[in-house]
Design a protein around this motif. Structure first.
Motif, PDB file in Angstrom:
ATOM      1  N   GLY A 403      66.452 -22.579  63.402  1.00 49.12           N
ATOM      2  CA  GLY A 403      65.719 -21.256  63.888  1.00 49.12           C
ATOM      3  C   GLY A 403      65.301 -20.789  63.305  1.00 49.12           C
ATOM      4  N   GLU A 404      64.242 -20.112  63.459  1.00 51.88           N
ATOM      5  CA  GLU A 404      63.565 -19.199  62.207  1.00 51.88           C
ATOM      6  C   GLU A 404      63.255 -17.562  62.382  1.00 51.88           C
ATOM      7  N   GLN A 405      63.293 -16.976  61.099  1.00 49.00           N
ATOM      8  CA  GLN A 405      62.704 -15.221  61.172  1.00 49.00           C
ATOM      9  C   GLN A 405      61.545 -15.638  60.439  1.00 49.00           C
ATOM     10  N   VAL A 406      60.054 -14.793  60.954  1.00 48.63           N
ATOM     11  CA  VAL A 406      59.443 -14.566  59.728  1.00 48.63           C
ATOM     12  C   VAL A 406      58.573 -13.677  60.444  1.00 48.63           C
ATOM     13  N   LYS A 407      57.966 -13.039  58.413  1.00 54.33           N
ATOM     14  CA  LYS A 407      57.615 -11.345  59.462  1.00 54.33           C
ATOM     15  C   LYS A 407      56.742 -11.573  58.191  1.00 54.33           C
ATOM     16  N   VAL A 408      55.573 -11.068  58.845  1.00 53.36           N
ATOM     17  CA  VAL A 408      54.087 -11.438  58.322  1.00 53.36           C
ATOM     18  C   VAL A 408      53.205 -10.137  58.376  1.00 53.36           C
ATOM     19  N   THR A 409      53.025  -9.204  57.603  1.00 50.06           N
ATOM     20  CA  THR A 409      52.817  -7.595  57.031  1.00 50.06           C
ATOM     21  C   THR A 409      51.481  -7.969  55.860  1.00 50.06           C
ATOM     22  N   SER A 410      50.375  -7.224  56.503  1.00 53.53           N
ATOM     23  CA  SER A 410      49.449  -7.420  55.663  1.00 53.53           C
ATOM     24  C   SER A 410      49.277  -5.153  54.975  1.00 53.53           C
ATOM     25  N   ASP A 411      48.866  -5.200  54.411  1.00 51.60           N
ATOM     26  CA  ASP A 411      48.139  -4.080  53.465  1.00 51.60           C
ATOM     27  C   ASP A 411      47.326  -3.346  53.801  1.00 51.60           C
ATOM     28  N   GLY A 412      46.542  -4.031  54.776  1.00 52.48           N
ATOM     29  CA  GLY A 412      45.147  -3.069  55.690  1.00 52.48           C
ATOM     30  C   GLY A 412      44.256  -2.765  54.144  1.00 52.48           C
ATOM     31  N   ASP A 413      43.386  -2.232  54.232  1.00 52.59           N
ATOM     32  CA  ASP A 413      42.571  -1.547  53.645  1.00 52.59           C
ATOM     33  C   ASP A 413      42.673  -0.652  52.042  1.00 52.59           C
ATOM     34  N   GLY A 414      43.860  -0.662  52.345  1.00 55.38           N
ATOM     35  CA  GLY A 414      44.426   0.577  51.339  1.00 55.38           C
ATOM     36  C   GLY A 414      43.522   2.039  50.634  1.00 55.38           C
TER      37      GLY A 414
END
Length: 688
Positions: A403-414
């Protein structure tokens, strides 16, 4: 440029690992047990046999196969091909799957880089310093996560020694020099190990390498030009490279384990064959910790742990010396496993197993004119459990879950002047995987093996957030922030026969995905940028199927003072996007390799014929690749050089100077980079 190791990310992991190894164990005085030559990758219980199909390269076989990249070194093994973005960036492809579906490991730990993002990005592991290569063909997600749904490649280098040196000498090592080949290679590598020869003590390891190559020679070919014409060439444009690196490591070893650390660096300046005046300047620094404590009398019989921190960066530099784009990946990972003792089950055998935790964290950024993905942060934590029921000496059945927990976040354009990636955002996923496998000995010489697995993979940052021109593939790539988990089922079965020097194995597999994240053309109007236009490709989930066959064998036809062996390898993979009926892209064709090996005392010679059928089954955005037949010759001679052992070797590749192309290369690059032409290389390896 100043480099920083992300040591702060390792502090808590190092403390956890150090707490697992007591000082009392470090002072054990009995002689250490000899190291068993069993498969390391995907084999936490140390079994002599596992159900997953594997390939292992070590010793003289590895010396003779070494290329400048992992892909070149492993290419033509059963089920293994290479992306081959020229001679400097060639990542292994396993059973038609590449990119983030093939996990590249360094001593079973994560290799943080950018090679899964783009075909022109090299893997920062040089085969010159590798002592052993192990390949798992088929899903390895249970132990290594979703990025191993296609398989795993583990590069093992003993930079953290695991045992005393053995023998009488307290210092040992090797030096290897290589010269020639289609790239006019000039390479030198060496390693030295010193310390305890038995019992407990300290063992130190150090290695270094340097490799220079020129533009790769190929048979005469017509290289496409920007105006739609072509020009006759004998070398692949902008394919030269300069690479160097090294490492130091040390371990405290004792009868029941070891605890050690290493630090290494890798640097590579190489040309990108898709652009005549662009050079990549790659730098990778890494620190690693590893240890094992064996407890023969306890319920927990072994505790193993490892952790690493990586600082990766490469810059794409134009002909005017200006930096166009900078890619960086800082990451840290850890892994901790505990193995419990075999539990007797009466007359029906015994049960043994392992439980483990794994975690990763990385920050990826791409800044500059070719940045088609935003800065992203990925964190992953996982728990896995594997049990194996052994029934007598005839076989075993294993089962496991992850079992995994994965989080992917983007900083966007800033604060970007030209908005492209939108506002900052993030996605969380909970992939689950499971497998059941079995191995059964029908007789002392016949063995059956089979496995079934269900895997889930979280989308990567490009699959979610890409939006821009990708110069390496000459496309405009677009991700989907609403991308769902990739889900698939795989069944694998094989039968093997082994009798002395004679053996063969044949297997088949079938992978079916209900959601397979595929980069494919959208049919939208092309994006115009300056004088060039680019087709639009998008990451989207489709139902897909991949199935194939693999076979290998060897037969001794002459035995005695002179041994002669015949061997053969065959593989075939077929992939289909079931939503459109279109073939999946970049699949290798049916391939067969026939070899004859002669060994007489210290002399070994081998002649090999490699036949690749034409790949006519391609998607509408690709073109067929013609078939080819290559003939290669290699030879080695072992002798004494003073008190040291030496191996003199030579390789003559593509004797017929046949023009050939790889169908697993992206279609925009394939006509620019044919396979190497006829070339002779020689080398000398001295061990002491």
């Amino acid at each position: 440029m100043k480099r920083h190791f992300p040591l702060h990310e390792l502090t808590s992991v190092a403390a956890l690992m150090a707490a697992s190894f007591t000082p009392a164990a470090a002072h054990a005085q009995q002689a250490s047990a000899p190291v068993q030559q069993v498969l390391i990758t995907g084999n936490p219980l140390g079994s002599d046999t596992i159900a997953t199909p594997t390939s292992v390269l070590t010793g003289q076989d590895l010396v003779l196969r070494r290329g400048s990249t992992l892909g070149e070194t492993l290419d033509t093994l059963p089920g293994v091909s290479a992306t081959y973005f020229g001679p400097n960036a060639s990542r292994p492809t396993i059973r038609g799957q590449d990119g983030d579906r093939v996990r590249i490991l360094s001593n079973a730990g994560a290799s943080f880089d950018a090679s899964a993002l783009s075909f022109d990005h090299a893997v920062p592991i040089d085969p010159l310093v590798i002592e052993r290569l192990e390949v798992l063909r088929g899903p390895a997600a249970l132990l290594y996560g979703g990025s191993a749904v296609g398989g795993a490649v583990n590069a093992i280098d003993n930079r953290i020694p695991k045992a005393a040196l053995g023998g009488a000498a307290s210092i040992s090592g090797a030096v290897e020099a290589r010269l020639g080949g289609a790239a006019d290679e000039r390479a030198l590598s060496g390693l030295v190990e010193a310390g305890a020869t038995a019992g407990s003590g300290v063992v130190i390891h150090a290695d270094a390498f340097r490799r220079h190559t020129s533009d790769l020679r190929a048979p005469d070919f017509d290289r496409p030009t920007e105006n739609g014409g072509s020009e006759r060439r004998r070398r692949i444009v902008n394919s030269a490279s300069q690479a160097d690196g090294g490492a130091v490591g040390a371990s405290t070893v004792w009868e029941h384990g070891y605890l050690g650390a290493s630090i290494d660096t890798y640097r590579n300046d190489y040309g990108t064959v898709a652009e005549e005046d662009v050079t990549i300047r790659l730098r990778r620094n890494r620190v690693a910790l590893a240890g094992e404590w064996r407890l023969p009398d306890g319920f927990i019989t072994a505790v193993r742990g490892q952790a690493s921190g990586t600082d990766y960066q490469h810059k794409e530099i134009g002909g005017d010396g200006a930096v166009g784009t900078t890619f960086a990946n800082r990451g840290a990972d850890f892994r901790l496993e505990a193995v419990h003792r075999p539990l007797p089950l009466g007359a029906v055998g015994q049960l043994e197993g392992t439980v483990g935790v794994q975690g990763e964290r990385s920050r990826f950024s791409a800044l500059g004119e070719e940045a088609f993905v935003p800065t992203t942060h990925t964190t992953q934590s996982a728990l896995f459990w594997l049990e194996r029921w052994s029934f007598g000496k005839n076989g075993h059945i294993g089962a496991g879950v992850r079992g995994e927990q994965v989080k992917v976040t983007s900083d966007g354009d800033g604060d970007a002047e030209t908005p492209r990636f939108g506002a900052a955002s993030g996605r969380s996923f909970g992939p689950r995987s499971g497998s059941v496998d079995g191995v059964y000995d029908l007789s002392p010489v016949w063995r059956l093996a089979s496995s079934f697995s269900y895997t889930e993979r979280a989308p990567t940052s490009p699959e979610l957030y890409a939006n821009g021109l990708h110069a390496a593939t000459a496309t405009y790539e677009r991700g989907d922030p609403q991308q769902q988990l990739e889900r698939g089922r795989n069944i694998d079965a094989s039968i093997a026969w082994h009798n002395g020097p004679n053996h063969f194995k044949v297997g088949a597999y079938d992978s079916r995905f209900s959601n397979y994240i595929l980069l494919s053309a959208t049919g939208e109007p092309e994006i115009v940028d300056g004088e060039s236009s680019y087709p639009v490709f998008a990451f989207r989930g489709v139902p897909a199927r991949l199935y194939g066959f693999e076979a290998e064998g060897s037969w001794r036809v002459l035995s005695g003072p002179r041994n002669v062996d015949l061997d053969a390898r065959f593989d075939s993979v077929t992939g289909t996007d079931r939503s459109s009926g279109q073939p999946l892209p970049r699949l290798s064709p049916r391939r067969i390799t026939l070899g004859v090996k002669l060994q007489q005392q210290a002399f070994t010679a081998r002649v090999e014929l490699q036949r690749a059928q034409a790949q006519n089954r391609v998607p509408a955005t690709d073109v067929p690749t013609a078939g080819s037949t290559l003939v290669n010759l290699s030879a080695g001679y072992q002798f004494s050089l003073g008190r040291e052992d030496a191996l003199l070797f030579a390789k003559l590749q593509n004797i017929g100077n046949t023009l050939a192309f790889s169908s697993s290369t992206t279609e925009t690059l394939r006509p620019l980079a044919p396979l190497p032409g006829r070339a002779l290389s020689v080398g000398l390896r001295v061990t002491f």
